[in-house]
Design an enzyme around this catalytic site. Structure first.
Site, PDB file in Angstrom:
ATOM      1  N   GLY A 182      -0.059   8.851  10.310  1.00 39.66           N
ATOM      2  CA  GLY A 182       0.004   8.690   8.705  1.00 39.66           C
ATOM      3  C   GLY A 182       0.505   9.979   7.967  1.00 39.66           C
ATOM      4  O   GLY A 182       1.619  10.525   8.042  1.00 39.66           O
TER       5      GLY A 182
ATOM      6  N   GLY B 202      -6.841  -0.630   2.520  1.00 38.78           N
ATOM      7  CA  GLY B 202      -5.310  -0.269   2.829  1.00 38.78           C
ATOM      8  C   GLY B 202      -4.875   0.319   4.246  1.00 38.78           C
ATOM      9  O   GLY B 202      -3.979   1.028   4.428  1.00 38.78           O
TER      10      GLY B 202
ATOM     11  N   GLU C  64      -3.369  -2.807   9.687  1.00 42.86           N
ATOM     12  CA  GLU C  64      -1.984  -3.504   9.354  1.00 42.86           C
ATOM     13  C   GLU C  64      -2.061  -4.652   8.713  1.00 42.86           C
ATOM     14  O   GLU C  64      -3.047  -5.318   8.880  1.00 42.86           O
ATOM     15  CB  GLU C  64      -1.513  -3.714  10.777  1.00 42.86           C
ATOM     16  CG  GLU C  64      -1.266  -2.185  11.578  1.00 42.86           C
ATOM     17  CD  GLU C  64      -0.079  -1.567  10.700  1.00 42.86           C
ATOM     18  OE1 GLU C  64       1.160  -1.837  10.671  1.00 42.86           O
ATOM     19  OE2 GLU C  64      -0.456  -0.220  10.351  1.00 42.86           O
TER      20      GLU C  64
ATOM     21  N   THR D  92       0.750  -1.133  -0.164  1.00 45.64           N
ATOM     22  CA  THR D  92      -0.132   0.029  -0.113  1.00 45.64           C
ATOM     23  C   THR D  92       0.947   1.288   0.053  1.00 45.64           C
ATOM     24  O   THR D  92       0.714   2.139  -0.852  1.00 45.64           O
ATOM     25  CB  THR D  92      -0.840  -0.074   1.289  1.00 45.64           C
ATOM     26  OG1 THR D  92      -1.843  -1.302   1.184  1.00 45.64           O
ATOM     27  CG2 THR D  92      -1.892   1.123   1.353  1.00 45.64           C
TER      28      THR D  92
ATOM     29  N   LYS E 243       2.643   4.264  18.216  1.00 44.90           N
ATOM     30  CA  LYS E 243       2.556   5.558  17.931  1.00 44.90           C
ATOM     31  C   LYS E 243       2.867   6.505  19.119  1.00 44.90           C
ATOM     32  O   LYS E 243       3.541   7.245  19.111  1.00 44.90           O
ATOM     33  CB  LYS E 243       1.478   5.731  17.046  1.00 44.90           C
ATOM     34  CG  LYS E 243       1.327   5.278  15.583  1.00 44.90           C
ATOM     35  CD  LYS E 243       0.013   5.232  15.193  1.00 44.90           C
ATOM     36  CE  LYS E 243      -0.100   4.464  13.691  1.00 44.90           C
ATOM     37  NZ  LYS E 243      -1.439   4.409  13.273  1.00 44.90           N
TER      38      LYS E 243
HETATM   39  P1  NDP Z   1       1.623  -3.998   3.035  1.00 47.91           P
HETATM   40  O1  NDP Z   1       1.396  -5.340   3.664  1.00 47.91           O
HETATM   41  O2  NDP Z   1       0.665  -3.243   2.086  1.00 47.91           O
HETATM   42  O3  NDP Z   1       3.185  -4.022   2.198  1.00 47.91           O
HETATM   43  C1  NDP Z   1       4.195  -4.826   2.745  1.00 47.91           C
HETATM   44  C2  NDP Z   1       5.097  -4.859   1.515  1.00 47.91           C
HETATM   45  O4  NDP Z   1       6.318  -5.597   2.122  1.00 47.91           O
HETATM   46  C3  NDP Z   1       4.745  -5.844   0.531  1.00 47.91           C
HETATM   47  O5  NDP Z   1       5.060  -5.327  -0.713  1.00 47.91           O
HETATM   48  C4  NDP Z   1       5.384  -7.163   0.478  1.00 47.91           C
HETATM   49  O6  NDP Z   1       5.655  -7.696  -0.563  1.00 47.91           O
HETATM   50  C5  NDP Z   1       6.631  -6.871   1.384  1.00 47.91           C
HETATM   51  N1  NDP Z   1       7.155  -7.686   2.308  1.00 47.91           N
HETATM   52  C6  NDP Z   1       6.641  -8.592   3.241  1.00 47.91           C
HETATM   53  N2  NDP Z   1       7.501  -9.206   3.819  1.00 47.91           N
HETATM   54  C7  NDP Z   1       8.726  -9.047   2.898  1.00 47.91           C
HETATM   55  C8  NDP Z   1      10.005  -9.693   2.997  1.00 47.91           C
HETATM   56  N3  NDP Z   1      10.227 -10.977   4.018  1.00 47.91           N
HETATM   57  N4  NDP Z   1      10.988  -9.724   1.936  1.00 47.91           N
HETATM   58  C9  NDP Z   1      10.608  -8.354   1.143  1.00 47.91           C
HETATM   59  N5  NDP Z   1       9.513  -8.023   1.074  1.00 47.91           N
HETATM   60  C10 NDP Z   1       8.377  -8.031   1.873  1.00 47.91           C
HETATM   61  O7  NDP Z   1       2.004  -3.004   4.083  1.00 47.91           O
HETATM   62  P2  NDP Z   1       1.712  -1.274   4.086  1.00 47.91           P
HETATM   63  O8  NDP Z   1       2.344  -0.686   2.790  1.00 47.91           O
HETATM   64  O9  NDP Z   1       0.534  -1.095   4.495  1.00 47.91           O
HETATM   65  O10 NDP Z   1       2.666  -0.886   5.233  1.00 47.91           O
HETATM   66  C11 NDP Z   1       4.105  -0.773   5.282  1.00 47.91           C
HETATM   67  C12 NDP Z   1       4.543  -0.111   6.460  1.00 47.91           C
HETATM   68  O11 NDP Z   1       4.015   1.300   6.767  1.00 47.91           O
HETATM   69  C13 NDP Z   1       4.195  -1.023   7.681  1.00 47.91           C
HETATM   70  O12 NDP Z   1       5.264  -0.708   8.608  1.00 47.91           O
HETATM   71  C14 NDP Z   1       2.849  -0.365   8.254  1.00 47.91           C
HETATM   72  O13 NDP Z   1       2.863  -0.098   9.763  1.00 47.91           O
HETATM   73  C15 NDP Z   1       3.496   1.428   7.783  1.00 47.91           C
HETATM   74  N6  NDP Z   1       2.027   2.285   7.739  1.00 47.91           N
HETATM   75  C16 NDP Z   1       1.169   1.838   6.858  1.00 47.91           C
HETATM   76  C17 NDP Z   1       0.046   2.725   6.897  1.00 47.91           C
HETATM   77  C18 NDP Z   1      -1.003   2.552   5.820  1.00 47.91           C
HETATM   78  O14 NDP Z   1      -2.232   3.369   5.839  1.00 47.91           O
HETATM   79  N7  NDP Z   1      -1.039   1.335   5.338  1.00 47.91           N
HETATM   80  C19 NDP Z   1       0.113   4.008   7.415  1.00 47.91           C
HETATM   81  C20 NDP Z   1       1.387   4.427   8.192  1.00 47.91           C
HETATM   82  C21 NDP Z   1       2.490   3.531   8.349  1.00 47.91           C
HETATM   83  P3  NDP Z   1       4.523  -8.508  -1.588  1.00 47.91           P
HETATM   84  O15 NDP Z   1       3.724  -7.190  -1.827  1.00 47.91           O
HETATM   85  O16 NDP Z   1       5.249  -9.046  -2.738  1.00 47.91           O
HETATM   86  O17 NDP Z   1       3.494  -9.323  -0.653  1.00 47.91           O
HETATM   87  N1  HSE Z   2      -3.127   0.784  10.462  1.00 45.03           N
HETATM   88  C1  HSE Z   2      -2.774   2.070  10.743  1.00 45.03           C
HETATM   89  C2  HSE Z   2      -4.010   2.863  10.988  1.00 45.03           C
HETATM   90  C3  HSE Z   2      -1.885   2.605   9.612  1.00 45.03           C
HETATM   91  O1  HSE Z   2      -5.098   2.283  10.639  1.00 45.03           O
HETATM   92  O2  HSE Z   2      -3.801   3.828  11.462  1.00 45.03           O
HETATM   93  C4  HSE Z   2      -1.387   3.828   9.731  1.00 45.03           C
HETATM   94  O3  HSE Z   2      -0.262   3.931  10.942  1.00 45.03           O
END
Ligand code: NDP
Ligand code: HSE
Length: 439
Positions: free
Chosen positions: A136, A189, A192, A14, A207
């Site tokens: 975020g 998206g 977590e 995401t 956080k």
């Molecule tokens: P996603 O689950 O959407 O994406 C995780 C990514 O990491 C995917 O592309 C996945 O690969 C890759 N991945 C997972 N395991 C491995 C591994 N062992 N080796 C290589 N790549 C790996 O997560 P988000 O994008 O939602 O979140 C990412 C981070 O941002 C997290 O720390 C989350 O807490 C933080 N965050 C998220 C927010 C949100 O709104 N989503 C907001 C603020 C923070 P593949 O795609 O191939 O499965």
């Molecule tokens: N899962 C988290 C939330 C993502 O819903 O706030 C942003 O940190």
């Protein structure tokens, strides 16, 4: 112009894919602000074949995030995998050890290992940047670390989890079930990878521990946070809140008290007319109460790909411009040990919903136990039981919901009184307790 900054993005889900798309879309304007071009030079995810909605044909692909971090063609590592251990931690440690700046949105990793990572970054003289880790797209990390550097903070609190606020908002406004709302938050998206972190309050706690460190100049200590999530909030509680002039929000609160720093995460009844009660959906709100500036509230999107990527890119621009600041506002060695204020001493009003056996003496028994604990009741509400449950003799003891609203008291007094009411055999189920925040 300077040499381009070559980014390695670990994780293309995401947030990671949104970062790549925004860099492609707004690259020129971003380069102008950063003083140099920023190129996506390397990337890593589990599934190479997945379409990420962005052209990766000229990007060096790595299956292993540590290999990406060590790639000599990468200047700055952007960790967007998630999780406090495993691939994310290994990737960040490898990058810092190689003397490369790191940008991450990973609050779980920071809450657990933030201090050690900050030390490592300082030793290597590189940035460890994490604006996206808290709230975020809301720039609260920079606000606390930089804009409010001249202040002594008294309290920082707010809605820090978009998923929970989205669930509570839709349950209340549309009468949807908890499960339906959570499924939508996942589809959008916001949640977590393991949504337990959201709904059980752990993500808010992660956080909060970051914000506490920045606000009070203390070492992170997420173990010191009292945590309750929203999974046990029933539609009846939302309806009662409405009837009583409140709305239920999951709040994270960190406050300097006489006995130390109180850190707590729990569902909270806030007055329906208050500013925080108007914050709905995925929006987050963080209020900082500090001596010089007074009260300041930041409101904005708390989750979602584009909003979070916006914060990630702000950090990337800082790195490109050569800014290196201590991660938590001061050198890691100068952060004080967090003196924990015990939750039992927390003071405030309480909403208590009991499932009371409807028989003579029950109400008097409850009132007596409350009075023995020196707890004053502001109101007691008992709605008529469903007609199918009504016993015309009034002696069967069918459980009926009874709601108590207390004036300010202590957590210890409430816990003691409820334990006695339970031991007296007056209630059929464990009580629902929701703290009230009136200001
Ligand atoms: P996603 O689950 O959407 O994406 C995780 C990514 O990491 C995917 O592309 C996945 O690969 C890759 N991945 C997972 N395991 C491995 C591994 N062992 N080796 C290589 N790549 C790996 O997560 P988000 O994008 O939602 O979140 C990412 C981070 O941002 C997290 O720390 C989350 O807490 C933080 N965050 C998220 C927010 C949100 O709104 N989503 C907001 C603020 C923070 P593949 O795609 O191939 O499965
Ligand atoms: N899962 C988290 C939330 C993502 O819903 O706030 C942003 O940190």
């Amino acid at each position: 112009m300077n040499q381009p900054l070559r980014l390695g993005v670990a994780g293309l889900g995401t947030v990671g894919a949104s970062v790549a798309r925004i860099l492609a879309r707004n690259g020129e304007a971003i380069a102008a602000k950063a003083g140099r071009e920023i190129v996506l030079a390397g990337a890593c995810a589990r599934d190479r074949s997945r379409d990420r909605g962005v052209d990766l044909s000229r990007v060096a692909w790595h299956d292993d995030p540590v290999a990406l971090a060590r790639d000599p063609g990468i200047d700055c590592v952007v960790e967007l995998i998630g999780g406090e251990e495993g691939a994310a931690r290994a990737c960040v440690e490898a990058a810092l050890a190689a003397g490369k700046p790191v940008v991450t949105a990973n609050k779980a990793l920071l809450a657990r290992h933030g201090l050690a990572l900050a030390r490592l970054a300082e030793e290597r003289g590189v940035a460890l940047a994490f604006e996206a880790s808290s709230a975020g797209g809301v720039p609260v990390v920079k606000a606390l670390r930089e804009a409010l550097a001249g202040n002594r903070v008294r309290r920082v609190y707010g809605i820090l989890n978009g998923t929970c606020n989205y669930i509570l908002s839709r349950m209340e406004a549309e009468g949807l079930s908890f499960a339906e709302c959570l499924a939508d938050a996942q589809r959008l998206g916001y949640a977590e990878a393991d949504p337990t972190f959201d709904v059980e309050g752990f993500d808010t706690a992660h956080k909060l521990s970051i914000l506490t460190s920045l606000a009070f100049g203390v070492a992170l200590d997420s173990e010191a946070i009292y945590v309750e999530g929203i999974s046990k909030i029933a539609p009846l509680d939302l309806a009662m809140a409405k009837e009583l002039g409140y709305r239920v929000k999951l709040l994270g609160v960190a406050e300097r008290t006489k006995t130390g720093i109180e850190q707590r995460v729990h569902p909270t009844m806030v007055p329906r007319t208050s500013a925080i009660a108007q914050v709905m959906g995925v929006t987050n709100a963080v209020t900082i109460d500090a001596d010089a500036v007074g009260e300041l509230t930041l409101i904005g999107p708390g989750a979602g790909g584009e909003a979070t990527a916006s914060a990630v890119i702000a950090d990337i621009v800082d790195v490109a411009a050569g800014h290196v600041r201590p991660a938590f506002g001061m050198p890691a060695g100068r952060l004080e040990r967090l003196e924990r204020a015990p939750m039992q001493r927390h003071e405030g009003g309480y909403y208590i919903r009991l499932s009371v056996f409807d028989r003579p003496g029950s109400a008097a028994g409850i009132a007596t136990r409350m009075a023995q604990g020196d707890i004053s009741l502001e109101s007691i509400i008992q709605h008529r039981a469903r007609s199918a449950d009504v016993d015309p003799t009034g002696r069967s003891g069918t459980p009926v919901p009874v709601v108590l609203i207390t004036y300010a008291t202590t957590e210890a007094a409430i816990r003691e009184a409820l334990a006695r009411i339970h031991a007296d055999g007056l209630v059929a189920e464990p009580p629902q307790v929701i703290r009230i925040e009136r200001d």
